[in-house]
Design an enzyme around this catalytic site. Structure first.
Site, short mmCIF file in Angstrom:
data_model
loop_
_atom_site.label_atom_id
_atom_site.label_comp_id
_atom_site.label_asym_id
_atom_site.label_seq_id
_atom_site.Cartn_x
_atom_site.Cartn_y
_atom_site.Cartn_z
N CYS A 198 -59.08 -34.95 -20.28
CA CYS A 198 -57.67 -34.95 -20.81
C CYS A 198 -57.51 -33.37 -21.45
O CYS A 198 -56.29 -33.26 -21.43
CB CYS A 198 -57.32 -36.14 -21.60
SG CYS A 198 -58.32 -36.36 -23.11
N GLU A 227 -54.43 -42.23 -26.93
CA GLU A 227 -54.78 -41.01 -26.51
C GLU A 227 -54.41 -40.93 -24.79
O GLU A 227 -55.18 -41.77 -24.18
CB GLU A 227 -56.18 -40.56 -26.78
CG GLU A 227 -56.30 -40.23 -28.49
CD GLU A 227 -55.61 -39.07 -28.90
OE1 GLU A 227 -55.17 -38.43 -28.03
OE2 GLU A 227 -55.43 -39.12 -30.10
#
Ligand code: ADP
Length: 476
Positions: A280, A246
């Site tokens: 993010c 990720e």
């Protein structure tokens, strides 16, 4: 406080340590964290490798009891641990407490999942043959985590790892050893066999490759930056190791003429600036249609000017400091780059507060186009840019014109556009009239393109990464 490593059921020190500083007040030293060398990492990997078969053979009840106990303690101690989190990472106290609660809920969710592990029984095409499809643990998983969600990300990797019967080596980020230590301390009392959970703190560049390259580690789950993730992927490719990455985002938030202005402003304020933009999933590209552009920019600027920026532990603060000086300098340099490229910057100044820390005002860059660096590269700070577009079709095209694909949002009252965007936004997560950031704990998390690689995290989809599928044929 000394934050030690936890290897094979024992707390161990290192000769060197890394100092843990409060980003809201650099005179506040939270503690000193272990700085492992490669030999210590190897000992942790060996311990996990030895312990993995015993935990793989554990019953669902044993796994439930461990995960449930950890979840219960995290929830009971959320105020205390949330304070530690905000003190070392810099997000506001309500955000810190909320994150610890979420970590607790994740453990509770996976406690339940221990009891719901199923398989398939199918008829064979051959007479008399029975087929069972079941899931087995992967073995030893190496977990490499970043600093921005210092307890939730370790939780959403450790909980499914244990739920599905794996042993773990956790390598948390250097800036946030306190949360990793606190979580593993709770795990250390939860009834796990020695060696099933190991904590190894140290410099990622020194001990990380050891974890990634060890033949005794069967899978790596990494959350962090794109360059580090890319390097890990190359290494895992060479070793044919199972991998989940990720990484970054450059998440678009489309605001259409027909949007409710208050909804759009609050979604963008939250999405771009909460947690100091250090998510993010942050909304960093605000793609706004002509008819609402000026009203939207005026209303968002007013809301930003009213934001209280300061010491994360103080009451009423809406945005804490940046995590450290290096990240702050990176943010400021992106503001310069945006201005040089022709953007019009408001906010974004370094701020002084009563305590010395890494404070800056939230920044909005208007008059940008999607080719500018500020719209191509992830900043990871409280900076959002506005891209003016003519209508929905152009908005969607700009939203998808990015190397990333984590989260994408739209603010609109049009069912037609909301529905089309849900289907056509090239992102792993789509939000309608909600910030791009802020997700539930029981459903999959992850993206497309340069944001993610491998199976999804969280929810029942986590089983994809933390198990391997076995198909058994029997002729009774
Ligand atoms: P960030 O900018 O968010 O700190 P990084 O990718 O640098 O992102 O760090 C994320 C995690 O990866 C941290 O735990 C860090 O220590 C670790 N890390 C850094 N370099 C490496 C590497 N070469 N191999 C494995 N892990 C690494």
């Amino acid at each position: 406080m000394d934050f030690k490593n936890f290897i094979d059921g024992t707390w161990v020190t290192t000769s060197e340590t890394i100092v843990n500083v409060n980003p809201s007040d650099v005179s506040d030293i939270i503690g000193h964290a272990a700085k492992a060398d490669a030999a210590q990492m190897d000992r942790a990997i060996d311990a996990a490798h030895r312990a993995a078969p015993e935990w793989a053979a554990s019953t669902p009840q044993q796994r439930f009891d461990v995960l449930d106990a950890v979840g219960t303690e995290l929830l009971a101690r959320k105020a205390e641990l949330g304070r530690l989190l905000s003190r070392e990472e810099g997000k506001t106290l309500p955000e810190g407490i909320g994150e610890v609660a979420r970590a607790g809920q994740i453990f509770k969710f996976f406690a339940g999942e221990t009891l719901r592990q199923t398989g398939d029984r199918l008829a064979s095409v051959r007479p008399g043959v029975e087929i069972d499809v079941t899931r087995s643990p992967v073995g030893v998983v190496g977990l490499i985590t970043p600093w921005n969600f210092p307890i939730a990300i370790p939780a959403w990797k450790i909980a499914p790892a244990l739920c599905y019967g794996n042993a773990v080596v956790l390598k948390p980020a250097e800036l946030v050893p306190g949360c990793a230590h606190a979580l593993v301390e709770i795990l250390s009392r939860a009834g796990l066999p020695d060696g099933v959970v190991n904590l190894v703190m140290g410099r990622g560049s020194e001990i990380g490759p050891r974890l990634v390259e060890s033949p005794k580690v069967d899978a790596i789950s990494f959350t962090g930056s794109v360059p580090t993730g890319r390097g890990i992927a190359e290494s895992c490719g060479r070793h044919l190791k199972k991998l989940q990455l990720e990484m970054g985002g450059k998440n678009p938030m489309v605001v259409l003429d027909d949007a409710d202005l208050d909804t759009a402003v609050s979604a963008c304020l939250n999405g771009a600036f909460f947690s100091t933009g250090q998510r993010c999933t942050a909304s960093s590209r605000l793609i706004v249609t002509d008819g609402i552009h000026d009203r939207f920019v005026a209303a968002l600027s007013e809301a930003m000017a009213a934001m209280k920026v300061g010491n994360a532990l103080e009451d009423g603060i809406q945005m804490g400091p940046v995590v450290d000086e290096r990240q702050l300098q990176q943010n400021l340099s992106y503001i310069d780059i945006a201005a040089q490229d022709g953007g019009k910057v408001s906010g974004g100044e370094r701020l002084n507060r009563a305590t010395e820390g890494f404070y800056m005002a939230p920044a909005l860059v208007t008059e940008t186009d999607n080719s500018m660096r500020i719209n191509r590269e992830e900043v990871f700070g409280p900076i959002a840019s506005v891209i003016r577009v003519g209508g929905y079709d152009e908005a969607l095209q700009v939203a998808n014109d990015t190397a990333f694909g984590l989260s994408a949002g739209i603010c609109t009252t049009s069912l037609k556009h909301a529905s089309h965007f849900r289907q056509n936004a090239r992102a792993g997560m789509v939000m309608v009239n909600l910030p791009t950031a802020g997700v539930d704990y029981h459903v999959p998390f992850g993206g497309t393109k340069g944001s993610s690689f491998g199976p999804r995290e969280q929810g029942r989809y986590a089983a994809e990464f933390y198990t391997t599928v076995k198909t058994a044929y029997t002729l009774p």
